[in-house]
Design a protein around this motif. Structure first.
Motif, short mmCIF file in Angstrom:
data_model
loop_
_atom_site.label_atom_id
_atom_site.label_comp_id
_atom_site.label_asym_id
_atom_site.label_seq_id
_atom_site.Cartn_x
_atom_site.Cartn_y
_atom_site.Cartn_z
N GLU A 41 50.52 42.81 22.90
CA GLU A 41 49.55 42.97 21.82
C GLU A 41 48.92 44.35 21.85
O GLU A 41 48.68 44.97 20.80
N ALA A 42 48.66 44.86 23.05
CA ALA A 42 48.07 46.21 23.18
C ALA A 42 49.04 47.27 22.65
O ALA A 42 48.63 48.21 21.95
N LYS A 43 50.31 47.13 23.00
CA LYS A 43 51.30 48.11 22.53
C LYS A 43 51.41 48.06 21.00
O LYS A 43 51.52 49.10 20.35
N LYS A 44 51.36 46.87 20.45
CA LYS A 44 51.46 46.71 19.00
C LYS A 44 50.28 47.37 18.29
O LYS A 44 50.43 47.94 17.20
N ARG A 45 49.11 47.33 18.93
CA ARG A 45 47.90 47.86 18.31
C ARG A 45 47.60 49.29 18.73
O ARG A 45 46.60 49.87 18.29
N GLY A 46 48.42 49.86 19.60
CA GLY A 46 48.13 51.20 20.10
C GLY A 46 46.89 51.23 20.96
O GLY A 46 46.14 52.22 20.96
N ALA A 47 46.67 50.14 21.70
CA ALA A 47 45.46 50.00 22.51
C ALA A 47 45.83 49.91 23.99
O ALA A 47 47.00 49.90 24.37
N ARG A 48 44.82 49.85 24.81
CA ARG A 48 45.01 49.72 26.26
C ARG A 48 44.90 48.25 26.64
O ARG A 48 44.04 47.53 26.14
N SER A 49 45.80 47.79 27.52
CA SER A 49 45.74 46.41 28.02
C SER A 49 44.86 46.36 29.25
O SER A 49 45.06 47.10 30.21
N VAL A 50 43.84 45.47 29.23
CA VAL A 50 42.85 45.41 30.29
C VAL A 50 42.67 43.96 30.75
O VAL A 50 42.54 43.04 29.94
N VAL A 51 42.65 43.77 32.07
CA VAL A 51 42.39 42.46 32.66
C VAL A 51 41.05 42.52 33.38
O VAL A 51 40.78 43.45 34.14
N ILE A 52 40.22 41.50 33.13
CA ILE A 52 38.95 41.36 33.84
C ILE A 52 39.07 40.16 34.78
O ILE A 52 39.41 39.06 34.35
N THR A 53 38.80 40.39 36.06
CA THR A 53 38.78 39.29 37.01
C THR A 53 37.54 39.42 37.88
O THR A 53 36.74 40.34 37.69
N PHE A 54 37.38 38.50 38.83
CA PHE A 54 36.13 38.43 39.59
C PHE A 54 36.41 38.36 41.08
O PHE A 54 37.39 37.79 41.53
N ASP A 55 35.50 38.95 41.86
CA ASP A 55 35.60 38.91 43.31
C ASP A 55 34.18 38.86 43.89
O ASP A 55 33.37 39.74 43.59
N PRO A 56 33.87 37.83 44.67
CA PRO A 56 34.76 36.73 45.08
C PRO A 56 34.98 35.72 43.96
O PRO A 56 34.37 35.83 42.89
N HIS A 57 35.82 34.73 44.24
CA HIS A 57 36.05 33.64 43.30
C HIS A 57 34.70 32.96 43.04
O HIS A 57 33.93 32.72 43.97
N PRO A 58 34.39 32.63 41.78
CA PRO A 58 33.10 32.01 41.47
C PRO A 58 32.77 30.78 42.31
O PRO A 58 31.61 30.55 42.66
N ALA A 59 33.78 29.99 42.66
CA ALA A 59 33.52 28.78 43.45
C ALA A 59 32.93 29.12 44.82
O ALA A 59 32.15 28.34 45.38
N LEU A 60 33.31 30.27 45.37
CA LEU A 60 32.78 30.67 46.67
C LEU A 60 31.29 31.00 46.60
O LEU A 60 30.59 30.97 47.61
N VAL A 61 30.81 31.31 45.41
CA VAL A 61 29.39 31.63 45.21
C VAL A 61 28.60 30.36 44.91
O VAL A 61 27.51 30.14 45.45
N HIS A 62 29.15 29.49 44.07
CA HIS A 62 28.41 28.31 43.62
C HIS A 62 28.51 27.13 44.60
O HIS A 62 27.55 26.38 44.76
N ARG A 63 29.66 26.93 45.20
CA ARG A 63 29.85 25.80 46.11
C ARG A 63 30.80 26.20 47.24
O ARG A 63 31.93 25.70 47.30
N PRO A 64 30.37 27.08 48.11
CA PRO A 64 31.26 27.60 49.16
C PRO A 64 31.84 26.53 50.06
O PRO A 64 32.96 26.67 50.55
N GLU A 65 31.11 25.43 50.26
CA GLU A 65 31.60 24.38 51.15
C GLU A 65 32.78 23.63 50.53
O GLU A 65 33.57 23.00 51.24
N ALA A 66 32.94 23.70 49.21
CA ALA A 66 34.01 22.97 48.53
C ALA A 66 34.98 23.89 47.81
O ALA A 66 35.86 23.43 47.09
N ALA A 67 34.81 25.20 48.00
CA ALA A 67 35.66 26.16 47.29
C ALA A 67 37.10 26.06 47.76
O ALA A 67 37.37 25.89 48.95
N PRO A 68 38.06 26.14 46.85
CA PRO A 68 39.47 26.07 47.24
C PRO A 68 39.89 27.32 48.00
O PRO A 68 39.37 28.41 47.76
#
Length: 316
Positions: A41-68
């Motif tokens: 889609e980015a190539k078709k639009r002449g745009a940049r492809s961007v991925v947003i991710t998170f570190d640490p995994h949200p589960a490690l912040v909200h429920r570390p005892e049960a995080a996968p």
């Protein structure tokens, strides 16, 4: 691929962008379907492809005892996202404060304004913002408000949707071949080779012991056929042991790989200590069991090595 650890790393002139968001743990086949759509889609639009991710995994912040347990570390996540052809990866530090952003605040501050998003690609089950208040319909509303298109991706998979949970389930059962089908490649761990008790060497089967700080989901206890890739990118066939080795008392759970046929490789100085290596799991050979005496153990390891050789090298 550009790599940004916060908004400050994004060039002021960056944009327009086609963006996706997610944890992408494992970067499995379903994830790659989303990422490939972003790139196209980015190539078709002449745009940049961007991925947003998170570190640490949200589960490690909200429920570390049960995080996968995570399927892979951040370095592998970066590697496999880049392989799809993504232009830039933004890794946002996930904190409790960050989690309090409303859906609109998150999209405005991290997608629409700094990345000048012209399109956002997400699954129809997407959730974002405080208490997961944002969903696919909310993303569409924000797109209309902030000036970007929203492209929905259907679930990827035949009998079951490809998911990180499915990969973890397979690995927890030792089904590394099933995990590889979902991932699209063998599951792997990455870590430094450290000194162990040298029992393998004493038995005639020296092993490379992975540090406890290694990244990657540890599969079920047992013996596996797989590969060890060293820092020189040399790929060695290996019999991999996962577990506490019940034949010996007081041994902690560990991952160790015995490189087979290394004496015939022509490599004289084969010293892996201190190297950061990759261990790939191809097939589980057997569960971890205790043996009565060293002789029985050596006999079983010899058989494991032969089966590893058959699994990995029979077609070469």
């Amino acid at each position: 691929m550009d790599y940004w650890e916060d908004l400050g790393g994004i060039p002021a002139a960056s944009g327009p962008s086609v963006v996706t968001i997610g944890n992408f743990d494992g970067v499995h086949r379903g994830h790659r379907e989303v990422l490939s759509t972003v790139v196209k889609e980015a190539k078709k639009r002449g745009a940049r492809s961007v991925v947003i991710t998170f570190d640490p995994h949200p589960a490690l912040v909200h429920r570390p005892e049960a995080a996968p347990n995570q399927i892979m570390g951040l370095s592998d996540k970066k590697k496999f996202i880049e392989e799809v052809g993504v232009d830039a990866l933004l890794v946002l530090p996930y904190t409790l404060e960050f989690s309090k952003l409303t859906a609109e605040e998150f999209v405005t501050r991290y997608i629409a304004e700094p990345l000048k998003a012209c399109a956002v690609v997400v699954g129809h089950d997407v959730r974002f913002g405080r208490d997961n208040e944002g969903d696919f319909r909310r993303m569409q509303e924000l797109g209309e408000q902030l000036g970007f298109d929203v492209i929905g991706i259907d679930d990827f998979g035949e009998d079951r949707r490809c998911s990180s949970t499915w990969v973890r389930e397979a690995l927890a059962d030792g089904e590394v071949e099933a995990a590889a089908e979902i991932l699209g490649r063998p599951h792997r761990m990455v870590g430094e080779v450290i000194h162990g008790a040298a029992r393998g060497r004493e038995l005639g089967f020296p092993t490379a012991n992975l540090s406890p700080e290694s990244t990657g989901f540890i599969p079920a206890d047992g013996v596996y056929a797989g590969w060890l890739i060293d820092e020189a990118n040399r790929k060695w066939p290996a019999a991999i042991s996962v577990g506490s080795n019940p034949t010996f008392e007081g041994v902690p759970r560990q991952v160790e790989a015995h490189v087979i046929d290394r004496k015939d490789s022509g490599v004289e100085d084969f010293n892996l200590y201190g190297q950061r290596v990759v261990v790939e799991f191809v097939q589980r050979l057997r569960p971890m069991v205790a043996y009565r005496g060293i002789e029985a153990l050596v006999e079983q390891i010899t058989e494991d090595v032969e089966r590893t050789r058959e699994v990995l090298l029979s077609g070469q």
